[in-house]
Design an enzyme around this catalytic site. Structure first.
Site, mmCIF file in Angstrom:
data_model
loop_
_atom_site.group_PDB
_atom_site.id
_atom_site.type_symbol
_atom_site.label_atom_id
_atom_site.label_comp_id
_atom_site.label_asym_id
_atom_site.label_seq_id
_atom_site.Cartn_x
_atom_site.Cartn_y
_atom_site.Cartn_z
ATOM 1 N N LYS A 1 0.604 -1.273 0.081
ATOM 2 C CA LYS A 1 0.434 -0.235 -0.091
ATOM 3 C C LYS A 1 0.915 1.048 0.000
ATOM 4 O O LYS A 1 2.311 1.320 0.113
ATOM 5 C CB LYS A 1 -0.607 0.054 1.178
ATOM 6 C CG LYS A 1 -0.496 -0.164 2.345
ATOM 7 C CD LYS A 1 -0.814 -0.233 3.782
ATOM 8 C CE LYS A 1 -0.413 -0.221 4.517
ATOM 9 N NZ LYS A 1 -0.785 -0.832 5.725
ATOM 10 N N TYR B 1 14.831 29.674 9.868
ATOM 11 C CA TYR B 1 13.948 30.209 10.530
ATOM 12 C C TYR B 1 13.458 29.884 12.045
ATOM 13 O O TYR B 1 14.265 28.866 12.438
ATOM 14 C CB TYR B 1 12.373 29.732 9.716
ATOM 15 C CG TYR B 1 12.896 29.177 8.703
ATOM 16 C CD1 TYR B 1 11.913 30.820 8.276
ATOM 17 C CD2 TYR B 1 12.803 29.025 7.621
ATOM 18 C CE1 TYR B 1 11.614 31.430 6.892
ATOM 19 C CE2 TYR B 1 12.462 28.189 6.322
ATOM 20 C CZ TYR B 1 11.768 30.146 5.738
ATOM 21 O OH TYR B 1 11.725 30.127 4.644
HETATM 22 C C1 LIG Z 1 -0.681 -2.358 6.451
HETATM 23 C C2 LIG Z 1 -0.579 -3.626 7.370
HETATM 24 C C3 LIG Z 1 0.200 -4.560 7.338
HETATM 25 C C4 LIG Z 1 1.292 -4.235 7.072
HETATM 26 O O1 LIG Z 1 2.092 -3.571 7.848
HETATM 27 P P1 LIG Z 1 3.490 -4.188 8.723
HETATM 28 O O2 LIG Z 1 3.728 -3.170 10.128
HETATM 29 O O3 LIG Z 1 3.975 -3.166 8.031
HETATM 30 O O4 LIG Z 1 4.481 -4.680 8.000
HETATM 31 C C5 LIG Z 1 -0.622 -5.711 7.947
HETATM 32 N N1 LIG Z 1 -1.797 -6.023 7.971
HETATM 33 C C6 LIG Z 1 -2.706 -4.765 7.912
HETATM 34 C C7 LIG Z 1 -4.405 -4.728 7.799
HETATM 35 C C8 LIG Z 1 -2.015 -3.456 7.330
HETATM 36 O O5 LIG Z 1 -2.489 -2.495 7.431
#
Ligand SMILES: *Cc1c(COP(=O)(O)O)cnc(C)c1O
Length: 362
Positions: free
Chosen positions: A35, A256
């Site tokens: 994702k 800044y």
């Molecule tokens: C993002 C996600 C993962 C992967 O998690 P990591 O900590 O990056 O391994 C697995 N399951 C769900 C439902 C997620 O949203």
């Protein structure tokens, strides 16, 4: 062309990291969670490189799954947020994507849909995250309703997600694992619990499928270790270069808000990277930066296009010299701690201005 801010993706490290998932979860299939543009590494680049190495993919949104199908990927693809609208369900069916089912709202849509195709479904159980999913008392009713939905492929599958798996001393994860086993014991279908932290630290969470995200990119899911420490190889490094070296006298401020005052006469390096590239604005004074391979401290506030570093009075660094913001010898996990965040946000946060270059060196 001369590169200013750029990220190098060591694509070969993926195979090593997948192998580490296989070693940790030898009896599970691997769903690669890609994702958010594959955690900033490039959705299609990473999906193609994982093609043949993993057993399936997971994304958060329908559009991400559609992109994978349009690019020709043929594995199973699970959309972790599922669908909210009829149109999204239509796309899921059309592109043969599977969906997380977490709400009565989705059940209503399913009941009112007829289609020649069948939707693969992962019933999300809320064992303690309290974000999405059904509680124990709802499961049998959901099961009945789903069983009656013609458009749903049978048997359907079950998943849950951990709230605290990155903390090896937290007792909640063991409770979540126990609840999931208990709630799903009498149902067919595939089961999935573990994220990266589960894969590495919670053996009881390894079921039919594991969902490996951050560890594929060589990043540790634990706050107290680096990817390298847990046997992974990082994929991403972030680089830029010095655009100026200037003298600063003791007592002068930089940047800044005057958040840093030099205690000594020194040379200041100005680096062409800032929060407009995804370098964290909350990186504190003292956050390490590599200039020509040597650690120097960030000083002053991170601005949109530039940061400033204290090179030291005797430095020979000059405009054009190379700078690494994270990568070899400078773990992204360390930069995350200095910025009061987690490495996930740093790699996800690289902006389109940063040129991405692939390297095949390991
Ligand atoms: C993002 C996600 C993962 C992967 O998690 P990591 O900590 O990056 O391994 C697995 N399951 C769900 C439902 C997620 O949203």
């Amino acid at each position: 062309m001369i590169r200013t801010a750029y990220a190098v993706i060591n694509i070969n490290a993926l195979a090593h990291n997948v192998q580490q998932v296989r070693l940790a979860a030898p009896n599970s299939k691997i769903m690669a969670v890609i994702k958010a543009n594959a955690y900033g590494h490039g959705l299609l680049r990473i999906a193609h490189a994982l093609d043949g190495l993993v057993d399936g993919f997971a994304v958060a949104r329908v559009q991400e799954g559609v992109r994978l199908r349009k690019a020709g990927l043929q594995q199973r693809i699970v959309v972790l947020e599922g669908f909210t609208e009829h149109d999204e369900l239509h796309d899921l069916l059309h592109y043969d994507l599977e969906a997380s089912l977490h709400s009565p709202h989705q059940l209503e849509i399913l009941k009112n849909t007829s289609n020649a195709k069948r939707l693969g479904v992962w019933v999300k159980l809320d064992t303690g995250m309290n974000r999405l999913g059904f509680k124990a008392h709802e499961i049998s009713d959901v099961y009945k309703q789903l069983s009656a939905c013609e458009v749903v492929k049978k048997p359907f599958n079950f998943m849950t997600h951990f709230a605290n798996a990155d903390d090896k001393n937290d007792s909640k994860t063991a409770q979540q694992i126990a609840l999931f086993h208990q709630w799903t014991a009498n149902y067919d279908g595939e089961k999935s619990m573990a994220n990266s932290a589960g894969i590495l630290a919670w053996k009881d969470s390894l079921t039919d499928w594991v969902r490996a995200g951050v560890m594929l990119f060589g990043i540790s899911p634990f706050a107290d270790s680096t990817g390298e420490f847990v046997g992974l190889q990082p994929l991403m490094s972030l680089h830029s270069r010095l655009i100026a070296v200037r003298d600063v006298a003791a007592g002068e401020t930089v940047g800044y808000g005057d958040t840093w005052t030099s205690s000594h006469d020194t040379k200041l390096g100005v680096v062409a990277i800032g929060y407009g590239d995804g370098y964290p604005r909350y990186a504190q004074n003292g956050t390490p930066v590599l200039v020509n391979g040597e650690r120097v401290p960030l000083v002053g506030r991170v601005s949109m296009d530039m940061i400033t570093v204290d090179l030291g009075l005797t430095s020979t660094a000059k405009a054009g010299d190379s700078v690494t913001l994270w990568g070899e010898n400078l773990p992204v996990e360390e930069i995350a701690i200095c910025s009061n965040t987690i490495p996930y946000t740093l790699v996800c946060g690289i902006t389109p201005r940063v040129e991405i270059v692939e390297s095949e060196h390991s």
